[in-house]
Design an enzyme around this catalytic site. Structure first.
Site, mmCIF file in Angstrom:
data_model
loop_
_atom_site.group_PDB
_atom_site.id
_atom_site.type_symbol
_atom_site.label_atom_id
_atom_site.label_comp_id
_atom_site.label_asym_id
_atom_site.label_seq_id
_atom_site.Cartn_x
_atom_site.Cartn_y
_atom_site.Cartn_z
ATOM 1 N N GLY A 158 58.425 38.421 62.633
ATOM 2 C CA GLY A 158 56.689 38.030 61.870
ATOM 3 C C GLY A 158 56.332 36.912 62.361
ATOM 4 N N SER A 159 56.792 36.365 63.202
ATOM 5 C CA SER A 159 55.719 35.272 63.487
ATOM 6 C C SER A 159 54.279 35.167 63.386
ATOM 7 C CB SER A 159 55.654 34.510 64.638
ATOM 8 O OG SER A 159 55.031 35.456 66.009
ATOM 9 N N ASN A 160 53.651 36.618 62.945
ATOM 10 C CA ASN A 160 52.027 36.577 63.221
ATOM 11 C C ASN A 160 51.762 36.930 61.707
ATOM 12 O OD1 ASN A 160 49.843 37.172 65.221
ATOM 13 N ND2 ASN A 160 51.927 37.836 66.225
ATOM 14 N N HIS A 193 47.393 43.270 69.348
ATOM 15 C CA HIS A 193 48.285 44.265 70.869
ATOM 16 C C HIS A 193 48.150 42.492 71.803
ATOM 17 C CE1 HIS A 193 49.564 46.932 73.552
ATOM 18 N NE2 HIS A 193 49.116 46.409 73.890
ATOM 19 N N GLU A 201 47.621 34.045 69.510
ATOM 20 C CA GLU A 201 47.311 35.779 68.278
ATOM 21 C C GLU A 201 47.666 34.515 67.542
ATOM 22 O OE1 GLU A 201 50.931 39.172 68.866
ATOM 23 O OE2 GLU A 201 50.508 38.344 70.989
HETATM 24 C C1 GRF Z 1 53.160 40.548 69.170
HETATM 25 O O1 GRF Z 1 53.217 40.216 69.979
HETATM 26 C C2 GRF Z 1 51.949 40.730 68.714
HETATM 27 O O2 GRF Z 1 50.761 41.149 69.597
HETATM 28 C C3 GRF Z 1 52.941 42.642 68.790
HETATM 29 O O3 GRF Z 1 53.982 42.098 68.443
HETATM 30 C C4 GRF Z 1 54.535 40.884 68.348
HETATM 31 C C5 GRF Z 1 55.313 40.845 66.765
HETATM 32 O O4 GRF Z 1 55.739 39.133 67.024
HETATM 33 N N1 GRF Z 1 52.023 43.774 68.355
HETATM 34 P P1 GRF Z 1 55.852 38.635 65.992
HETATM 35 O O5 GRF Z 1 56.267 39.713 65.045
HETATM 36 O O6 GRF Z 1 54.659 39.010 64.443
HETATM 37 O O7 GRF Z 1 56.004 37.662 65.661
#
Ligand code: GRF
Length: 213
Positions: A11-13, A108, A173
Site C-alpha cells: 500500500g505504499s501507493n 504498472h 510511482e
Molecule cells: C507497485 O509497484 C505498482 O506499480 C504495482 O504493484 C506495486 C504496488 O506497491 N502494480 P504498493 O502496494 O503500492 O506499495
C-alpha cells in the site's frame, strides 16, 4: 470525486495518494479502501486516516464473476465515482471493467506497452534497456492494457539490480499516481480511441506530470 483504492499488499501507493489528497483543492476524496486480502498491511494507512476499509476475500467466491459482482456492489453502495488499482493483484473480468470504463485506473511499474505482467524490472535489466519507468492508465479487459494517462521515466544505472530498479521506480510511482489521479478527478482527461487527451494542457503541462523529466 469520490474515489476508492483497491490493493492487495503493502500500500505504499495508497499512502502517497492519501498524503497528496490532504493538500488543498485536491479533487479526489479517498472514500473507501478495499483489499482482497485481510492481511494486506496497506489497509493500516487507511485505518490511520479513518477511511472505511473493506476486505473482499477472493478465496470465498466460486467464480471470478461472483467476486467482481460483490466488488461492484460495495463500490456502488459507497457511491464511488472513480477506482484506483494500486497493487491490486487480481485480474478483473470484462463485465466489471466495461461497467467501470474510463473510471478505473491502474499503476504498472513499466513504460507500457513494454513489460506487461510480473517481474518487470528483472526482465528490463536482462534486455539491457537504458530507461524503465511507471505508467498510470485506464483499465481495459486485457492485462496492463488501456489508454495511457501519465508516465514517469527512470534511468537504469550501471550495476543496478532488479531491487535497485524497483526502489527507484517506486519513488517515481509515488509522485506519478497522485498527479495522474489529480488530472482524472479534475475532469480534465478525455479518452479518444487509444489516446488520452488532457483538456487545456499544452505538452509542457503534461510533461510536468512526469516527475523525472
Ligand atoms: C507497485 O509497484 C505498482 O506499480 C504495482 O504493484 C506495486 C504496488 O506497491 N502494480 P504498493 O502496494 O503500492 O506499495
Amino acid at each position: 470525486m469520490k474515489t476508492a483504492v483497491l490493493l492487495s499488499g503493502r500500500g505504499s501507493n495508497l499512502k502517497a495518494i492519501l498524503d497528496a489528497s490532504q493538500s488543498e483543492n485536491y479533487p479526489a476524496k479517498i472514500s473507501l479502501v478495499i483489499s482482497n486480502r485481510a492481511s494486506a498491511s496497506g489497509l493500516d494507512y487507511a485505518r490511520a486516516d479513518n477511511i472505511p476499509v473493506k476486505v473482499i476475500d477472493h478465496t470465498g467466491f466460486e467464480t471470478r464473476d461472483d467476486f467482481d459482482k460483490a466488488l461492484d456492489e460495495i463500490l456502488k453502495e459507497h457511491k464511488i465515482e472513480l477506482v484506483c488499482l494500486a497493487g491490486f493483484m487480481r485480474l478483473l473480468g470484462r463485465d466489471f471493467v466495461m461497467g467501470w470504463k474510463d473510471k478505473l485506473i491502474n499503476i504498472h511499474p513499466s513504460l507500457l506497452p513494454a513489460y506487461k505482467g510480473l517481474n518487470t524490472h528483472a526482465r528490463a535489466l536482462k534486455d539491457g534497456v537504458r530507461f524503465v519507468g511507471a505508467t498510470v492508465h485506464f483499465v481495459r479487459a486485457e492485462m496492463d492494457d488501456g489508454p495511457i494517462i501519465a508516465q514517469s521515466v527512470v534511468p537504469v544505472h550501471k550495476d543496478d539490480t532488479a531491487s535497485d530498479l524497483a526502489e527507484r521506480v517506486l519513488k517515481a510511482e509515488h509522485r506519478l499516481f497522485p498527479a495522474a489521479l489529480k488530472l482524472v478527478a479534475s475532469r480534465r482527461v478525455r479518452v479518444s480511441g487509444h489516446r488520452v487527451l488532457i483538456e487545456g494542457a499544452e505538452s509542457a503541462d503534461v510533461i510536468l506530470t512526469n516527475p523525472i523529466l
